[in-house]
Design an enzyme around this catalytic site. Structure first.
Site, PDB file in Angstrom:
ATOM      1  N   THR A   1       0.825  -1.249  -0.240  1.00 23.19           N
ATOM      2  CA  THR A   1      -0.167  -0.092  -0.020  1.00 23.19           C
ATOM      3  C   THR A   1       0.845   1.278  -0.168  1.00 23.19           C
ATOM      4  OG1 THR A   1      -1.805  -0.975   1.219  1.00 23.19           O
ATOM      5  CG2 THR A   1      -1.889   1.288   1.137  1.00 23.19           C
TER       6      THR A   1
ATOM      7  N   LYS B   1      -7.296   1.862  -2.984  1.00 21.03           N
ATOM      8  CA  LYS B   1      -6.903   1.337  -1.552  1.00 21.03           C
ATOM      9  C   LYS B   1      -6.677   2.417  -0.560  1.00 21.03           C
ATOM     10  CE  LYS B   1      -5.049  -1.381   1.424  1.00 21.03           C
ATOM     11  NZ  LYS B   1      -5.814  -2.149   2.042  1.00 21.03           N
TER      12      LYS B   1
ATOM     13  N   LYS C   1       0.151   5.320   8.423  1.00 20.43           N
ATOM     14  CA  LYS C   1       0.615   5.567   7.163  1.00 20.43           C
ATOM     15  C   LYS C   1      -0.529   5.704   5.929  1.00 20.43           C
ATOM     16  CE  LYS C   1       1.800   2.158   4.739  1.00 20.43           C
ATOM     17  NZ  LYS C   1       1.175   1.397   3.837  1.00 20.43           N
TER      18      LYS C   1
HETATM   19  N1  LIG Z   1      -1.503  -6.617   7.548  1.00 20.24           N
HETATM   20  C1  LIG Z   1      -2.197  -6.351   7.097  1.00 20.24           C
HETATM   21  O1  LIG Z   1      -3.310  -6.691   7.399  1.00 20.24           O
HETATM   22  C2  LIG Z   1      -2.303  -5.548   5.572  1.00 20.24           C
HETATM   23  C3  LIG Z   1      -1.194  -4.774   5.120  1.00 20.24           C
HETATM   24  N2  LIG Z   1      -1.340  -4.349   3.897  1.00 20.24           N
HETATM   25  C4  LIG Z   1       0.025  -3.481   3.388  1.00 20.24           C
HETATM   26  O2  LIG Z   1       0.983  -4.443   2.660  1.00 20.24           O
HETATM   27  C5  LIG Z   1       2.366  -3.983   3.132  1.00 20.24           C
HETATM   28  C6  LIG Z   1       2.953  -4.956   4.131  1.00 20.24           C
HETATM   29  O3  LIG Z   1       2.020  -5.099   5.143  1.00 20.24           O
HETATM   30  P1  LIG Z   1       2.589  -6.139   6.300  1.00 20.24           P
HETATM   31  O4  LIG Z   1       2.901  -7.441   5.700  1.00 20.24           O
HETATM   32  O5  LIG Z   1       1.521  -6.057   7.409  1.00 20.24           O
HETATM   33  O6  LIG Z   1       3.694  -5.486   7.069  1.00 20.24           O
HETATM   34  P2  LIG Z   1       5.054  -6.020   7.844  1.00 20.24           P
HETATM   35  O7  LIG Z   1       5.575  -4.899   8.598  1.00 20.24           O
HETATM   36  O8  LIG Z   1       4.666  -7.107   8.664  1.00 20.24           O
HETATM   37  O9  LIG Z   1       6.272  -6.384   6.893  1.00 20.24           O
HETATM   38  C7  LIG Z   1       6.829  -5.413   6.264  1.00 20.24           C
HETATM   39  C8  LIG Z   1       7.689  -6.070   5.261  1.00 20.24           C
HETATM   40  O10 LIG Z   1       8.452  -5.019   4.633  1.00 20.24           O
HETATM   41  C9  LIG Z   1       9.818  -5.156   4.720  1.00 20.24           C
HETATM   42  N3  LIG Z   1      10.670  -3.872   4.818  1.00 20.24           N
HETATM   43  C10 LIG Z   1      10.200  -2.870   5.463  1.00 20.24           C
HETATM   44  N4  LIG Z   1      11.222  -1.944   5.400  1.00 20.24           N
HETATM   45  C11 LIG Z   1      11.986  -2.324   4.348  1.00 20.24           C
HETATM   46  C12 LIG Z   1      13.114  -1.609   3.667  1.00 20.24           C
HETATM   47  N5  LIG Z   1      13.411  -0.383   4.060  1.00 20.24           N
HETATM   48  N6  LIG Z   1      13.701  -2.352   2.719  1.00 20.24           N
HETATM   49  C13 LIG Z   1      13.608  -3.566   2.380  1.00 20.24           C
HETATM   50  N7  LIG Z   1      12.067  -4.262   3.064  1.00 20.24           N
HETATM   51  C14 LIG Z   1      11.854  -3.515   3.940  1.00 20.24           C
HETATM   52  C15 LIG Z   1      10.040  -5.848   5.885  1.00 20.24           C
HETATM   53  O11 LIG Z   1      11.191  -6.531   6.138  1.00 20.24           O
HETATM   54  P3  LIG Z   1      11.889  -6.854   7.461  1.00 20.24           P
HETATM   55  O12 LIG Z   1      11.280  -8.519   7.950  1.00 20.24           O
HETATM   56  O13 LIG Z   1      13.298  -7.007   7.219  1.00 20.24           O
HETATM   57  O14 LIG Z   1      11.511  -5.697   8.523  1.00 20.24           O
HETATM   58  C16 LIG Z   1       8.622  -6.826   5.640  1.00 20.24           C
HETATM   59  O15 LIG Z   1       9.108  -7.756   4.816  1.00 20.24           O
HETATM   60  C17 LIG Z   1       1.921  -2.670   4.034  1.00 20.24           C
HETATM   61  O16 LIG Z   1       2.261  -1.708   2.441  1.00 20.24           O
HETATM   62  C18 LIG Z   1       0.643  -2.465   4.396  1.00 20.24           C
HETATM   63  O17 LIG Z   1       0.121  -1.469   4.408  1.00 20.24           O
HETATM   64  C19 LIG Z   1      -2.327  -4.390   2.914  1.00 20.24           C
HETATM   65  C20 LIG Z   1      -3.388  -4.913   3.473  1.00 20.24           C
HETATM   66  C21 LIG Z   1      -3.420  -5.547   4.915  1.00 20.24           C
HETATM   67  O1  LIG Z   2      -4.565  -2.565   4.637  1.00 17.54           O
HETATM   68  C1  LIG Z   2      -5.051  -3.188   5.586  1.00 17.54           C
HETATM   69  C2  LIG Z   2      -6.324  -3.787   5.298  1.00 17.54           C
HETATM   70  C3  LIG Z   2      -6.781  -4.641   6.442  1.00 17.54           C
HETATM   71  C4  LIG Z   2      -8.216  -5.054   5.983  1.00 17.54           C
HETATM   72  O2  LIG Z   2      -8.808  -5.019   4.857  1.00 17.54           O
HETATM   73  O3  LIG Z   2      -8.923  -5.874   6.785  1.00 17.54           O
END
Ligand SMILES: NC(=O)C1=CN([C@@H]2O[C@H](COP(=O)(O)OP(=O)(O)OC[C@H]3O[C@@H](n4cnc5c(N)ncnc54)[C@H](OP(=O)(O)O)[C@@H]3O)[C@@H](O)[C@H]2O)C=CC1
Ligand SMILES: O=CCCC(=O)O
Length: 293
Positions: free
Chosen positions: A95, A170, A238
């Site tokens: 996102t 989104k 964010k």
């Molecule tokens: N969780 C949710 O319910 C949802 C999340 N999203 C979106 O999806 C995306 C991922 O979310 P989520 O999995 O929850 O997040 P997490 O915080 O669990 O994971 C983040 C990921 O990004 C990596 N990362 C962060 N900073 C860097 C960097 N500078 N360089 C390289 N890799 C980096 C992390 O690596 P490392 O392991 O090394 O920290 C990790 O793999 C976000 O944009 C979020 O807004 C969308 C829908 C639902």
């Molecule tokens: O970006 C996160 C969305 C979480 C949700 O749709 O439940």
């Protein structure tokens, strides 16, 4: 079908595992390399850098935390841009805002690659169950080539046209969700302080015109002050920030979202950023003026 997968956080790990379970070949990379171990146990290969993964795979999906992570993985040393070339597709499911997505798109297109943004609605459990809603935009041909993967990851895919439209859709969805989370939290507090049973409030809501899966899923845990992270609060904040910037750009007044954003910011300042976004309830519960009369 063979895909690369960059980013094994809460969402990326669930999505990559799902692809493996459905017979896809998956080569994974994560900044913290140790997080690849579980995926390897399930049959994934590991790439040591994003560039390695892009070189190996025709299609690579990214699921990273925020604009700065997405830009770093693209442009930094050993990043995506070093190996992207004609015939390769890059699908960013993180996102981010439309500007970030457009920068990525331009850089990839210049090198002859194809780009699709495809952020998702739905959290950890829908990611595990392949029930996400995919909001794609960009290269239509790449969208069509990715349908087999999207059918595994999601219950429905939308193609929304030019790059930026997926990101904007989104952000609008998550802006509404963040505001609703604050409203639910205030409602739970008001019920409690008015000597009403909070679970009964949730039971009433479930039968009312405003019934929704989020209230049903998050409400009971919020009553227990249980904020085990599915969607980290720092990411919700964010998204509010990026949605408010989109509102600025389009001169849309969003006082409700702005107030919700303040609550999420306060929660981050209290050290709650890694908990679930429902932890904003702790801010609402302790807000000045909501205590004793
Ligand atoms: N969780 C949710 O319910 C949802 C999340 N999203 C979106 O999806 C995306 C991922 O979310 P989520 O999995 O929850 O997040 P997490 O915080 O669990 O994971 C983040 C990921 O990004 C990596 N990362 C962060 N900073 C860097 C960097 N500078 N360089 C390289 N890799 C980096 C992390 O690596 P490392 O392991 O090394 O920290 C990790 O793999 C976000 O944009 C979020 O807004 C969308 C829908 C639902
Ligand atoms: O970006 C996160 C969305 C979480 C949700 O749709 O439940």
């Amino acid at each position: 079908m063979e895909v690369g997968f960059l980013g094994l956080g809460i969402m990326g790990k669930a999505m990559a595992l799902n692809l493996l379970r459905h017979g896809f070949g998956v080569t994974v990379w994560n900044r913290t390399l140790s997080k690849c171990k579980e995926l390897v146990e399930q049959g994934a290969s590991v790439g040591e850098t994003p560039a390695f993964v892009i070189n190996k795979c025709k299609y690579t999906i990214a699921m990273l935390s925020d604009p700065s992570a997405v830009l770093s993985v693209m442009f930094d040393k050993d990043g995506v841009l070093e190996q992207i070339c004609s015939g390769k597709g890059y699908i960013d499911m993180s996102t981010v805002d439309a500007d970030t997505s457009s920068k990525i798109s331009e850089a990839i297109t210049k090198k002859g690659g194809y780009f699709l943004e495809a952020p998702v609605s739905g959290s950890k459990k829908p990611a595990e169950d392949g029930q996400l809603v995919i909001l794609a935009a960009g290269e239509k041909a790449l969208y069509e080539e990715m349908i087999p993967a999207f059918n595994v990851l999601g219950k429905k895919s939308f193609f929304l046209g030019q790059v930026g439209n997926g990101a904007k859709m989104k952000l609008v969805v998550n802006m509404i969700m963040g505001s609703m989370m604050n409203a639910l939290s205030e409602g739970l507090c008001l019920a409690d302080r008015s000597s009403l049973n909070e679970q009964t409030l949730l039971d009433v809501l479930e039968l009312a015109a405003i019934a929704n899966p989020m209230f049903k899923m998050k409400g009971p845990a919020m009553i227990q002050s249980n904020y085990s992270p599915a969607f980290p609060l720092k990411h919700q904040q964010k998204d509010m920030r990026l949605a408010l910037a989109l509102g600025d750009e389009n001169a849309v007044s969003m006082p409700v979202a702005a107030a919700a954003n303040e609550a999420f910011k306060k929660a981050r300042s209290m050290g709650l950023g890694d908990l679930d976004f429902s932890a904003v309830h702790e801010v609402v519960k302790t807000a000045k003026g909501s205590g004793e009369a």
